[in-house]
Structure formats: structure tokens, C-alpha cells
Design a protein around this motif. Structure first.
Motif, PDB file in Angstrom:
ATOM      1  N   GLU A  55       1.904  35.692 -24.283  1.00  0.00           N
ATOM      2  CA  GLU A  55       1.936  36.836 -25.214  1.00  0.00           C
ATOM      3  C   GLU A  55       2.199  38.171 -24.670  1.00  0.00           C
ATOM      4  O   GLU A  55       2.579  39.188 -25.364  1.00  0.00           O
ATOM      5  N   THR A  56       2.369  38.162 -23.438  1.00  0.00           N
ATOM      6  CA  THR A  56       2.726  39.661 -22.904  1.00  0.00           C
ATOM      7  C   THR A  56       3.932  39.494 -22.138  1.00  0.00           C
ATOM      8  O   THR A  56       4.583  40.863 -21.723  1.00  0.00           O
ATOM      9  N   GLN A  57       4.637  38.417 -21.957  1.00  0.00           N
ATOM     10  CA  GLN A  57       5.927  38.703 -21.124  1.00  0.00           C
ATOM     11  C   GLN A  57       7.100  39.449 -21.669  1.00  0.00           C
ATOM     12  O   GLN A  57       7.923  39.895 -20.889  1.00  0.00           O
ATOM     13  N   ALA A  58       7.068  39.548 -23.126  1.00  0.00           N
ATOM     14  CA  ALA A  58       7.985  40.345 -23.622  1.00  0.00           C
ATOM     15  C   ALA A  58       7.547  41.764 -23.648  1.00  0.00           C
ATOM     16  O   ALA A  58       8.321  42.674 -23.848  1.00  0.00           O
ATOM     17  N   LEU A  59       6.424  42.206 -23.172  1.00  0.00           N
ATOM     18  CA  LEU A  59       6.201  43.739 -23.123  1.00  0.00           C
ATOM     19  C   LEU A  59       6.571  44.487 -21.876  1.00  0.00           C
ATOM     20  O   LEU A  59       6.825  45.524 -22.035  1.00  0.00           O
ATOM     21  N   GLY A  60       6.768  43.755 -20.994  1.00  0.00           N
ATOM     22  CA  GLY A  60       7.211  44.536 -19.609  1.00  0.00           C
ATOM     23  C   GLY A  60       7.831  43.462 -18.563  1.00  0.00           C
ATOM     24  O   GLY A  60       8.050  42.330 -18.941  1.00  0.00           O
ATOM     25  N   ASN A  61       8.226  44.070 -17.317  1.00  0.00           N
ATOM     26  CA  ASN A  61       8.950  43.286 -16.419  1.00  0.00           C
ATOM     27  C   ASN A  61       7.775  42.657 -15.586  1.00  0.00           C
ATOM     28  O   ASN A  61       8.421  41.736 -14.804  1.00  0.00           O
ATOM     29  N   GLU A  62       6.759  42.960 -15.393  1.00  0.00           N
ATOM     30  CA  GLU A  62       5.759  42.241 -14.461  1.00  0.00           C
ATOM     31  C   GLU A  62       4.412  42.205 -15.206  1.00  0.00           C
ATOM     32  O   GLU A  62       4.022  43.304 -15.699  1.00  0.00           O
ATOM     33  N   VAL A  63       3.877  41.152 -15.146  1.00  0.00           N
ATOM     34  CA  VAL A  63       2.627  40.718 -15.928  1.00  0.00           C
ATOM     35  C   VAL A  63       1.695  40.476 -14.444  1.00  0.00           C
ATOM     36  O   VAL A  63       1.879  39.464 -13.689  1.00  0.00           O
ATOM     37  N   VAL A  64       0.589  40.804 -14.670  1.00  0.00           N
ATOM     38  CA  VAL A  64      -0.709  40.515 -13.817  1.00  0.00           C
ATOM     39  C   VAL A  64      -1.962  40.019 -14.426  1.00  0.00           C
ATOM     40  O   VAL A  64      -2.246  41.107 -15.136  1.00  0.00           O
ATOM     41  N   ALA A  90      -1.908  44.532 -28.793  1.00  0.00           N
ATOM     42  CA  ALA A  90      -1.552  43.779 -27.708  1.00  0.00           C
ATOM     43  C   ALA A  90      -2.499  43.594 -26.718  1.00  0.00           C
ATOM     44  O   ALA A  90      -3.186  44.469 -26.397  1.00  0.00           O
ATOM     45  N   PRO A  91      -2.308  42.203 -25.985  1.00  0.00           N
ATOM     46  CA  PRO A  91      -3.516  42.134 -24.959  1.00  0.00           C
ATOM     47  C   PRO A  91      -3.222  42.678 -24.020  1.00  0.00           C
ATOM     48  O   PRO A  91      -2.638  42.291 -23.008  1.00  0.00           O
ATOM     49  N   LEU A  92      -3.777  44.111 -23.919  1.00  0.00           N
ATOM     50  CA  LEU A  92      -3.434  44.773 -22.580  1.00  0.00           C
ATOM     51  C   LEU A  92      -4.860  45.428 -22.191  1.00  0.00           C
ATOM     52  O   LEU A  92      -5.958  45.618 -22.914  1.00  0.00           O
ATOM     53  N   GLY A  93      -4.923  45.467 -20.654  1.00  0.00           N
ATOM     54  CA  GLY A  93      -6.100  46.106 -20.297  1.00  0.00           C
ATOM     55  C   GLY A  93      -7.327  44.889 -20.243  1.00  0.00           C
ATOM     56  O   GLY A  93      -6.991  43.875 -20.063  1.00  0.00           O
ATOM     57  N   ARG A  94      -8.560  45.206 -20.676  1.00  0.00           N
ATOM     58  CA  ARG A  94      -9.830  44.195 -20.851  1.00  0.00           C
ATOM     59  C   ARG A  94      -9.341  43.863 -22.154  1.00  0.00           C
ATOM     60  O   ARG A  94      -9.188  44.279 -23.150  1.00  0.00           O
ATOM     61  N   VAL A  95      -9.240  42.261 -22.000  1.00  0.00           N
ATOM     62  CA  VAL A  95      -8.900  41.543 -23.232  1.00  0.00           C
ATOM     63  C   VAL A  95      -9.961  40.327 -23.316  1.00  0.00           C
ATOM     64  O   VAL A  95     -10.470  39.702 -22.287  1.00  0.00           O
ATOM     65  N   SER A  96     -10.483  40.244 -24.661  1.00  0.00           N
ATOM     66  CA  SER A  96     -11.363  38.900 -24.859  1.00  0.00           C
ATOM     67  C   SER A  96     -10.498  37.814 -25.452  1.00  0.00           C
ATOM     68  O   SER A  96      -9.711  37.994 -26.508  1.00  0.00           O
ATOM     69  N   VAL A  97     -10.594  36.318 -25.067  1.00  0.00           N
ATOM     70  CA  VAL A  97      -9.913  35.576 -25.505  1.00  0.00           C
ATOM     71  C   VAL A  97     -10.810  34.424 -26.045  1.00  0.00           C
ATOM     72  O   VAL A  97     -11.672  33.940 -25.029  1.00  0.00           O
ATOM     73  N   GLY A  98     -10.719  34.160 -27.038  1.00  0.00           N
ATOM     74  CA  GLY A  98     -11.497  32.955 -27.751  1.00  0.00           C
ATOM     75  C   GLY A  98     -10.643  31.521 -27.316  1.00  0.00           C
ATOM     76  O   GLY A  98      -9.424  31.423 -27.234  1.00  0.00           O
ATOM     77  N   VAL A  99     -11.312  30.506 -27.275  1.00  0.00           N
ATOM     78  CA  VAL A  99     -10.809  29.380 -27.062  1.00  0.00           C
ATOM     79  C   VAL A  99     -11.561  28.204 -27.751  1.00  0.00           C
ATOM     80  O   VAL A  99     -12.868  28.277 -27.638  1.00  0.00           O
ATOM     81  N   ARG A 100     -11.043  27.570 -28.629  1.00  0.00           N
ATOM     82  CA  ARG A 100     -11.460  26.363 -29.258  1.00  0.00           C
ATOM     83  C   ARG A 100     -11.619  24.908 -28.626  1.00  0.00           C
ATOM     84  O   ARG A 100     -10.348  24.912 -28.070  1.00  0.00           O
TER      85      ARG A 100
END
Length: 243
Positions: A55-64, A90-100
Motif C-alpha cells: 500500500e505504501t511502496q508507491a508513495l516514496g523511496n524508503e518504507v519503514v 494513505a497509510p502513514l504514521g499511526r495506522v490501524s489495520v483490520g484483519v479478517r
């Protein structure tokens, strides 16, 4: 039976020695249990990590991505299917992820993550006055952690150029959605053409715009018969009635 050296036992009550031995044995017994609890959530953690990366790789050059592990007391999540709880940001900063979980996806749990993306975003290259139409020379790119930006920050220049500044924007300020607006194609009090059309008809009428309107905005129009309806702006001076 455990045998301790005589020098170790001197001056220590026997009941203390027994307590120390029992505590040591209990700690050793907990190590396999802790490892087991981590192992049963490995598939879940990996699934969420991969999902956030995609979800985030297209937003920038480095993802942590720092993902908080679920409670070890929770049961194993089979066939994890992650999703974003807020689809509009966009999923940036503090993110809540739901999982089914499970083949029927009836069980849902939530994981917390901290997502940092190093990339470029847009700032004002100079002081922009309220009411100015923004051009490319008024903007410049800046690199940084996108997770530190407001969720309303605009990162693409095409989403800014041609818009009107709704407020003064100081040089170096990141552009946010509520700082800008699309230019008005219809002004309040203007005579406009309103078109209504279907598969086998097309009718147009003239009326008076009761509000300002930008592209695709819906505004009220009053006709000479005093009838008022809502229509969508499709070009300068022209609106369309949606059926």
C-alpha cells in the motif's frame, strides 16, 4: 535431586534455596511457551507487513514499518485478509489495520502499526496570496518523512496547479487540501444554461446561479418560473441535471 556446593549453602536458609530453584525452573519452562506464542502469529504479522508495504511502496523511496504484535493469548488467525480501516487516507504514521480471519472471514481483529515513508511532497516556493491561481513556479518539491505530514497534505503537483488559494500560504508550507479550491466556472447571480438529457431527449433551459460553483460541484439554480433545482457544473456557464 539437586546438590549444591557446601560453600554456596553457608548462611542461606534451605527454604530460600528451594524457592530460587523453583523460580529458575519456572523461567526455563516459560521460554518454549513464549516462542510458541510468537510462532502462531508469524503468518498474521507477515501478511499485515506485506499488505502495508504494497500500500505504501508507491508513495516514496524508503518504507519503514513497525508492527505491534497481537496479544499472545489470542488464537491463531487462519487465512489472514488485511484491510485498511480508513480507506480515504494513505497509510502513514499511526495506522490501524483490520484483519479478517478464517475462511468465512467472520472473525476480525485489529493491529496497530507505525508507518514511515521517505518521499517527496509539495511546499510553497514563495508566499502565496489568498485568491491567487497557483502555477508551477509557485511550488517546489521537498523530501522528508511523509508520516510527519498532515493527512490532508497534497503530494502531487498536478493536484495543486491551477487551483485557487483559499488562504495565504507562507513559503515552505506543505500544501493541504483545505488551502486550495478549484476555480469557479459559475458565479453567483450569473445567467447559466442547464441541460437535462436522457437516452432519447435533451432539454436546455436558462436560469440564474444561486451559488458559486467549480467543476463537478452541485449548486442551486433558479429559473424565471421561480422553480429551483440542483445541477452539476460541467463547464464554464453550463450545468447538467443528473438523473
Amino acid at each position: 535431586m539437586f546438590h549444591l556446593p557446601r560453600t554456596f549453602c553457608l548462611g542461606i536458609p534451605l527454604r530460600w534455596v528451594s524457592a530460587l530453584l523453583l523460580t529458575s525452573m519456572a523461567l526455563v519452562a516459560l521460554i518454549p511457551a513464549a516462542n510458541a506464542s510468537e510462532t502462531k502469529h508469524d503468518a498474521l504479522m507477515e501478511s499485515v507487513h506485506q499488505f502495508l508495504y504494497q500500500e505504501t511502496q508507491a508513495l516514496g523511496n524508503e518504507v519503514v514499518i513497525n508492527l505491534r504484535a497481537p496479544s499472545p493469548h489470542l488464537p491463531t488467525c487462519t487465512a489472514p485478509d488485511p484491510f485498511l480501516t480508513n480507506q480515504n487516507e494513505a497509510p502513514l504514521g499511526r495506522v490501524s489495520v483490520g484483519v479478517r480471519c478464517g475462511t468465512d472471514s467472520r472473525q476480525v481483529r485489529y493491529l496497530q502499526a507505525e508507518v514511515d515513508v521517505i518521499g517527496s511532497y509539495i511546499v510553497a516556493a514563495l508566499d502565496i496570496e489568498r485568491g491567487s491561481q497557483i502555477t508551477s513556479d509557485m511550488l517546489r518539491e521537498k523530501n522528508g518523512n511523509l508520516g510527519d505530514l498532515s493527512p490532508r497534505a497534497v503530494t502531487q503537483p498536478d493536484d495543486i496547479i491551477g487551483k485557487i488559494a483559499r488562504r495565504p500560504i507562507a513559503s515552505g508550507t506543505a500544501i493541504q487540501t483545505h488551502f486550495i479550491q478549484a476555480p469557479h466556472l459559475v458565479e453567483r447571480g450569473q445567467r447559466v444554461t442547464v441541460i437535462a438529457q436522457g437516452t432519447s431527449f435533451r432539454v436546455s433551459r436558462e436560469g440564474e446561479a444561486l451559488e458559486d460553483g467549480a467543476m463537478d460541484e452541485k449548486i442551486r439554480v433558479r429559473f424565471d418560473s421561480r422553480e429551483v433545482l440542483t445541477a452539476r457544473v460541467v463547464k464554464r456557464g453550463t450545468l447538467m441535471v443528473d438523473f
